[in-house]
Scaffold this motif. Structure first.
Motif, mmCIF file in Angstrom:
data_model
loop_
_atom_site.group_PDB
_atom_site.id
_atom_site.type_symbol
_atom_site.label_atom_id
_atom_site.label_comp_id
_atom_site.label_asym_id
_atom_site.label_seq_id
_atom_site.Cartn_x
_atom_site.Cartn_y
_atom_site.Cartn_z
ATOM 1 N N LEU A 75 30.878 29.439 -26.173
ATOM 2 C CA LEU A 75 32.298 29.357 -26.709
ATOM 3 C C LEU A 75 32.188 30.157 -27.979
ATOM 4 O O LEU A 75 33.227 30.881 -28.545
ATOM 5 C CB LEU A 75 32.375 27.999 -26.893
ATOM 6 C CG LEU A 75 32.619 27.051 -25.876
ATOM 7 C CD1 LEU A 75 32.944 25.582 -26.105
ATOM 8 C CD2 LEU A 75 33.374 27.346 -24.643
ATOM 9 N N THR A 76 31.047 30.126 -28.930
ATOM 10 C CA THR A 76 30.957 30.648 -30.213
ATOM 11 C C THR A 76 30.865 32.150 -29.822
ATOM 12 O O THR A 76 31.586 33.152 -30.440
ATOM 13 C CB THR A 76 29.712 30.484 -30.928
ATOM 14 O OG1 THR A 76 29.804 28.861 -31.121
ATOM 15 C CG2 THR A 76 29.619 31.026 -32.235
ATOM 16 N N PHE A 77 30.252 32.623 -28.664
ATOM 17 C CA PHE A 77 30.405 33.908 -28.325
ATOM 18 C C PHE A 77 31.742 34.756 -28.116
ATOM 19 O O PHE A 77 31.872 35.665 -28.411
ATOM 20 C CB PHE A 77 29.333 34.390 -26.878
ATOM 21 C CG PHE A 77 29.168 35.716 -26.584
ATOM 22 C CD1 PHE A 77 28.462 36.725 -27.170
ATOM 23 C CD2 PHE A 77 30.125 35.892 -25.534
ATOM 24 C CE1 PHE A 77 28.541 38.007 -26.830
ATOM 25 C CE2 PHE A 77 30.102 37.308 -24.979
ATOM 26 C CZ PHE A 77 29.222 38.254 -25.466
ATOM 27 N N ILE A 78 32.476 33.809 -27.328
ATOM 28 C CA ILE A 78 33.853 34.353 -27.143
ATOM 29 C C ILE A 78 34.708 34.425 -28.115
ATOM 30 O O ILE A 78 35.368 35.327 -28.589
ATOM 31 C CB ILE A 78 34.291 33.243 -25.885
ATOM 32 C CG1 ILE A 78 33.598 33.495 -24.347
ATOM 33 C CG2 ILE A 78 35.998 33.740 -25.718
ATOM 34 C CD1 ILE A 78 34.056 32.696 -23.456
ATOM 35 N N ALA A 79 34.359 33.029 -29.006
ATOM 36 C CA ALA A 79 35.249 33.447 -30.258
ATOM 37 C C ALA A 79 34.981 34.209 -31.319
ATOM 38 O O ALA A 79 35.922 34.923 -31.888
ATOM 39 C CB ALA A 79 35.108 32.007 -30.974
ATOM 40 N N GLY A 80 33.589 34.612 -31.214
ATOM 41 C CA GLY A 80 33.372 35.761 -32.067
ATOM 42 C C GLY A 80 33.758 37.146 -31.721
ATOM 43 O O GLY A 80 34.041 37.965 -32.515
ATOM 44 N N ILE A 81 33.873 37.413 -30.499
ATOM 45 C CA ILE A 81 34.392 38.471 -29.787
ATOM 46 C C ILE A 81 35.754 38.758 -30.287
ATOM 47 O O ILE A 81 36.236 39.623 -30.755
ATOM 48 C CB ILE A 81 34.236 38.742 -28.433
ATOM 49 C CG1 ILE A 81 32.735 38.935 -28.021
ATOM 50 C CG2 ILE A 81 35.091 39.847 -27.917
ATOM 51 C CD1 ILE A 81 32.334 38.866 -26.550
ATOM 52 N N TYR A 82 36.567 37.852 -29.732
ATOM 53 C CA TYR A 82 37.837 37.779 -30.271
ATOM 54 C C TYR A 82 38.149 37.423 -31.705
ATOM 55 O O TYR A 82 39.651 37.712 -32.176
ATOM 56 C CB TYR A 82 38.836 36.838 -29.472
ATOM 57 C CG TYR A 82 38.913 37.241 -27.863
ATOM 58 C CD1 TYR A 82 39.848 38.285 -27.637
ATOM 59 C CD2 TYR A 82 37.934 36.801 -26.994
ATOM 60 C CE1 TYR A 82 39.719 38.719 -26.293
ATOM 61 C CE2 TYR A 82 38.161 37.215 -25.686
ATOM 62 C CZ TYR A 82 38.896 38.337 -25.461
ATOM 63 O OH TYR A 82 39.003 38.666 -23.947
ATOM 64 N N GLY A 83 37.330 37.286 -32.377
ATOM 65 C CA GLY A 83 37.466 37.224 -33.991
ATOM 66 C C GLY A 83 37.128 38.462 -34.720
ATOM 67 O O GLY A 83 37.393 38.461 -35.973
ATOM 68 N N MET A 84 36.906 39.444 -33.956
ATOM 69 C CA MET A 84 36.649 40.833 -34.578
ATOM 70 C C MET A 84 38.011 41.431 -34.782
ATOM 71 O O MET A 84 38.875 41.357 -34.256
ATOM 72 C CB MET A 84 35.853 41.510 -33.477
ATOM 73 C CG MET A 84 34.397 41.051 -33.462
ATOM 74 S SD MET A 84 33.132 42.186 -32.515
ATOM 75 C CE MET A 84 34.181 42.325 -30.836
ATOM 76 N N ASN A 85 38.091 42.232 -35.983
ATOM 77 C CA ASN A 85 39.266 42.616 -36.432
ATOM 78 C C ASN A 85 39.703 44.163 -35.814
ATOM 79 O O ASN A 85 40.007 45.186 -36.470
ATOM 80 C CB ASN A 85 39.262 42.977 -37.717
ATOM 81 C CG ASN A 85 39.309 41.524 -38.475
ATOM 82 O OD1 ASN A 85 39.975 40.500 -37.994
ATOM 83 N ND2 ASN A 85 38.614 41.286 -39.457
ATOM 84 N N PHE A 86 39.260 44.412 -34.619
ATOM 85 C CA PHE A 86 39.708 46.026 -33.982
ATOM 86 C C PHE A 86 41.022 45.624 -33.554
ATOM 87 O O PHE A 86 41.674 44.816 -33.105
ATOM 88 C CB PHE A 86 38.686 45.988 -32.781
ATOM 89 C CG PHE A 86 37.365 46.352 -33.139
ATOM 90 C CD1 PHE A 86 36.912 47.508 -33.680
ATOM 91 C CD2 PHE A 86 36.146 45.425 -32.553
ATOM 92 C CE1 PHE A 86 35.437 47.676 -33.908
ATOM 93 C CE2 PHE A 86 34.805 45.414 -33.000
ATOM 94 C CZ PHE A 86 34.464 46.702 -33.626
ATOM 95 N N ARG A 87 41.707 46.676 -33.850
ATOM 96 C CA ARG A 87 43.036 46.938 -33.511
ATOM 97 C C ARG A 87 43.657 47.008 -32.202
ATOM 98 O O ARG A 87 44.477 46.557 -31.612
ATOM 99 C CB ARG A 87 43.857 48.101 -34.267
ATOM 100 C CG ARG A 87 45.120 48.215 -34.063
ATOM 101 C CD ARG A 87 45.705 49.422 -35.054
ATOM 102 N NE ARG A 87 47.446 49.457 -35.024
ATOM 103 C CZ ARG A 87 47.814 50.388 -35.750
ATOM 104 N NH1 ARG A 87 47.303 51.313 -36.556
ATOM 105 N NH2 ARG A 87 48.849 50.382 -35.743
ATOM 106 N N TYR A 88 42.853 47.720 -31.199
ATOM 107 C CA TYR A 88 43.151 47.904 -29.822
ATOM 108 C C TYR A 88 42.395 47.184 -28.846
ATOM 109 O O TYR A 88 42.083 47.650 -27.861
ATOM 110 C CB TYR A 88 43.087 49.416 -29.598
ATOM 111 C CG TYR A 88 44.086 50.497 -30.475
ATOM 112 C CD1 TYR A 88 45.379 50.369 -30.303
ATOM 113 C CD2 TYR A 88 43.573 51.135 -31.468
ATOM 114 C CE1 TYR A 88 46.133 51.026 -31.034
ATOM 115 C CE2 TYR A 88 44.215 51.788 -32.200
ATOM 116 C CZ TYR A 88 45.771 51.868 -32.135
ATOM 117 O OH TYR A 88 46.311 52.529 -32.836
ATOM 118 N N MET A 89 42.135 45.777 -29.135
ATOM 119 C CA MET A 89 41.586 45.007 -28.106
ATOM 120 C C MET A 89 42.616 44.855 -27.000
ATOM 121 O O MET A 89 43.757 44.312 -27.223
ATOM 122 C CB MET A 89 40.935 43.643 -28.603
ATOM 123 C CG MET A 89 39.917 43.879 -29.792
ATOM 124 S SD MET A 89 39.329 42.514 -30.562
ATOM 125 C CE MET A 89 38.499 41.854 -28.960
#
Length: 355
Positions: free
Chosen positions: A308-322
């Motif tokens: 869960l932390t892994f998923i939250a970490g990915i979508y917590g990144m500030n890339f613009r075009y995810m």
């Protein structure tokens, strides 16, 4: 369950051998002297008599049993010793209430040191008292630290003309005293055993930290009890192997029986020590098991939250075009995926019996 053993200590270093110094608990009460003078046909009993009156019994016919309750009055012990020709080293040992049990054989008498146990059920306390017994040809002297003992049954037997005590010599009286003392060990040990049983139950039902000091305390006291009884093992056998004129052949068989009881008491004490050691191991095992359970829960929680932390970490990144950031269903789909992961892991843990 509390056991208290109190002894005071006085430094005797530098004093010459045979110096009479009382080592024991300070007492203010008067020394009490009791005398039984008996034969097959008659007996005389006197309670709380003076020292001068007790000394007059030395020359009287029959068997004399003089009991002294209280050792803090050195003059009483000294005067009785001089009247009955007791060696000064024996008198010194009588006054030393921290002495180990032993038997010393002299030409005219035999000297026993033995520990007397008593149990106070109200206070849950064990008291250990030193008892000195001097066996002579027609007398027995007993020296106790304080008033109160386990000899009431013996006194009743002396009062009874048909009892064997009345027709026997002083050696048989000494045997009976030893036998009653040793038999009383089992009364005290039974009380200790009952207390250990209750402690063991509490330990198995609720192994709290409060019980650890009780276990340690009982363990120390059992070591002390063993030290008080162990020296008696074989003492009587060694006595009987020698050529002692004070013990008749008919009495030696009874002394062997007392020695058997002593060995049984030692075995019981050692069994209790093994039980206490087992209780200590059980306590430590329960603490370790409880710690393992705590670590198990924390590990499972950490394991569940790692993906869960892994998923939250990915979508917590500030890339613009995810890709999922612009989707209206991105947030609920992510929660559904995370919930599915949690449920799947819980099912897997359950199947593996980790929960």
């Amino acid at each position: 369950m509390a056991y208290r053993f109190k002894k005071s200590s006085i430094n005797k270093s530098g004093l010459p051998p045979g110096t009479l110094v009382y080592r024991g608990k300070e007492r203010q009460e008067e020394v009490k002297i009791t005398v039984f003078n008996y034969s097959n046909d008659d007996y005389l009993e006197e309670q709380d008599i003076s020292l001068e009156e007790s000394l007059t019994y030395k020359e009287k016919a029959g068997i004399k049993w003089i009991n002294i309750d209280g050792l803090h009055n050195i003059e009483v012990v000294k005067s009785l010793g001089e009247a009955f020709n007791i060696h000064s080293l024996v008198l010194e040992d009588i006054l030393d209430t921290d002495h180990r049990p032993k038997v010393d054989c002299y030409d005219e008498f035999v000297y026993f040191i033995i520990k007397l146990f008593s149990y106070d059920a109200t206070e849950e306390e064990i008291d250990i008292e030193q008892l000195s017994i001097i066996l002579g040809d027609d007398f027995v002297l007993t020296f106790q630290e304080k008033e109160g003992d386990v000899f009431d049954n013996i006194r009743e037997r002396i009062r009874n003309q048909s009892s064997r005590l009345r027709s026997s010599g002083s050696d048989y009286l000494a045997y009976v005293l030893l036998d009653v003392i040793v038999d009383n060990y089992f009364v005290v040990l039974d009380e200790i055993g009952e207390g250990l049983f209750l402690m063991e139950e509490d330990l198995l039902l609720e192994p709290s930290q409060d019980i650890l000091p009780d276990i340690q305390q009982v363990k120390r006291k059992m070591i002390f009890l063993e030290k008080s009884v162990w020296p008696l093992k074989g003492i009587l056998n060694n006595l009987l192997k020698g050529d002692n004129k004070l013990f008749k052949e008919s009495t030696t068989l009874y002394l062997k029986d007392v020695n058997d009881h002593i060995e049984k008491a030692i075995d019981t004490i050692q069994t209790f020590r093994d039980i206490i050691n087992g209780m200590m191991d059980t306590y430590l095992s329960n603490i370790n098991n409880k710690m393992n359970e705590i670590m198990k829960v924390l590990t499972i929680i950490s394991t569940i939250f790692i993906p869960l932390t892994f998923i939250a970490g990915i979508y917590g990144m500030n890339f613009r075009y995810m890709p999922e950031l612009e989707s209206k269903l991105g947030y609920p789909i992510t929660l559904i995926v995370m919930s599915a992961i949690v449920i799947g892991m819980l099912v897997y843990f359950k199947k593996k019996k980790w929960l």
